[in-house]
Scaffold this motif. Structure first.
Motif, short mmCIF file in Angstrom:
data_model
loop_
_atom_site.label_atom_id
_atom_site.label_comp_id
_atom_site.label_asym_id
_atom_site.label_seq_id
_atom_site.Cartn_x
_atom_site.Cartn_y
_atom_site.Cartn_z
N SER A 112 0.84 -1.19 0.00
CA SER A 112 0.00 0.00 0.00
C SER A 112 0.88 1.25 0.00
O SER A 112 1.87 1.31 0.73
N GLU A 131 -4.30 -8.13 -7.74
CA GLU A 131 -5.40 -7.18 -7.77
C GLU A 131 -4.93 -5.83 -7.23
O GLU A 131 -3.92 -5.73 -6.56
N GLU A 132 -5.70 -4.80 -7.56
CA GLU A 132 -5.35 -3.45 -7.15
C GLU A 132 -6.62 -2.70 -6.71
O GLU A 132 -7.72 -3.01 -7.15
N MET A 133 -6.41 -1.72 -5.83
CA MET A 133 -7.48 -0.82 -5.43
C MET A 133 -6.90 0.59 -5.34
O MET A 133 -5.83 0.78 -4.78
N CYS A 157 -13.47 5.40 -5.55
CA CYS A 157 -12.63 4.21 -5.33
C CYS A 157 -12.88 3.20 -6.43
O CYS A 157 -14.00 3.07 -6.92
N HIS A 159 -11.71 -0.93 -7.53
CA HIS A 159 -11.04 -2.19 -7.19
C HIS A 159 -11.14 -3.10 -8.42
O HIS A 159 -12.23 -3.31 -8.95
N TYR A 160 -10.00 -3.64 -8.87
CA TYR A 160 -10.03 -4.39 -10.11
C TYR A 160 -8.93 -5.46 -10.15
O TYR A 160 -7.96 -5.40 -9.38
N GLY A 182 -2.55 -3.09 -3.21
CA GLY A 182 -2.60 -4.23 -4.12
C GLY A 182 -1.70 -5.35 -3.67
O GLY A 182 -1.05 -5.28 -2.62
#
Length: 202
Positions: A112, A131-133, A157, A159-160, A182
């Motif tokens: 992070s 994954e990432e946010m 925000c 998230h993907y 992520g």
């Protein structure tokens, strides 16, 4: 004279294996970097052998962490960072500025950062495992996922999956500040940034 032994911990092998996979290193690569045989490393990862402190230090160094990463019990305060006290860093040839937020302990998977994104910044389009946010704290950015674009403002925000082709930019004239989290790993060693294969894709 008996060798000095690392503290017996049934999670040691799992922690070494998880760290190795986090930095996308094969057993053979870890063998080459640490000078410890593949067969012995395999036994250590299965908790069928306990390395000496010296051997564990070689393994830790090859994995980009300090010896304490594997033998010291983390304290709650280890995960605390204070506003205004976090060191900032930049990667070579990048105008982004980062502040590290996540703690580094055995088994941790989350990275992070606070990102300071200058006006006009445009990233490359990438895809990768994990994954990432992203959460926009100040300013605006434009995030593109699989050719679909989202204009994101403070409080938004997203998230993907990292496997979805993605890119982002700051099309405004004001620096944006975003929280990124992520499952990619960025290693820091002696104040320098050491990047695994995917880490530059943040």
């Amino acid at each position: 004279m008996p060798r000095e032994r690392a503290r017996r911990d049934p999670q040691l092998g799992a922690a070494i294996r998880k760290r190795r996979k986090q930095v996308q290193m094969t057993l053979q690569a870890l063998c080459d970097r640490s000078g410890v045989s593949v067969g012995y490393l395999s036994q250590v990862e299965r908790d069928n052998a306990t390395p000496s402190l010296g051997t564990l230090a070689q393994i830790a160094d090859a994995l980009g962490v300090a010896l304490e990463y594997f033998i010291a019990a983390p304290k709650p305060s280890d995960g605390l960072t204070r506003a205004g006290q976090r060191p900032q860093f930049s990667l070579a040839h990048s105008s982004l500025t980062y502040e590290s937020l996540a703690a580094d302990f055995p088994g941790s998977e989350l990275s992070s950062y606070l990102l300071h994104v200058p006006p006009g910044y445009v990233s490359e389009t990438v895809s990768h495992e994990g994954e990432e946010m992203i959460f926009v704290l100040e300013g605006e950015i434009e995030q593109t996922l699989d050719n679909q674009s989202f204009r994101m403002k403070a409080g938004d925000c997203l998230h993907y999956s990292g496997q979805t082709a993605h890119a982002w930019s700051n099309p405004t004239e004001k620096t944006a500040r975003i929280l990124w989290a992520g499952t990619l790993t960025v290693l820091t060693r002696a104040g320098a940034i050491e990047l695994p294969e995917l880490a530059h894709k943040i």
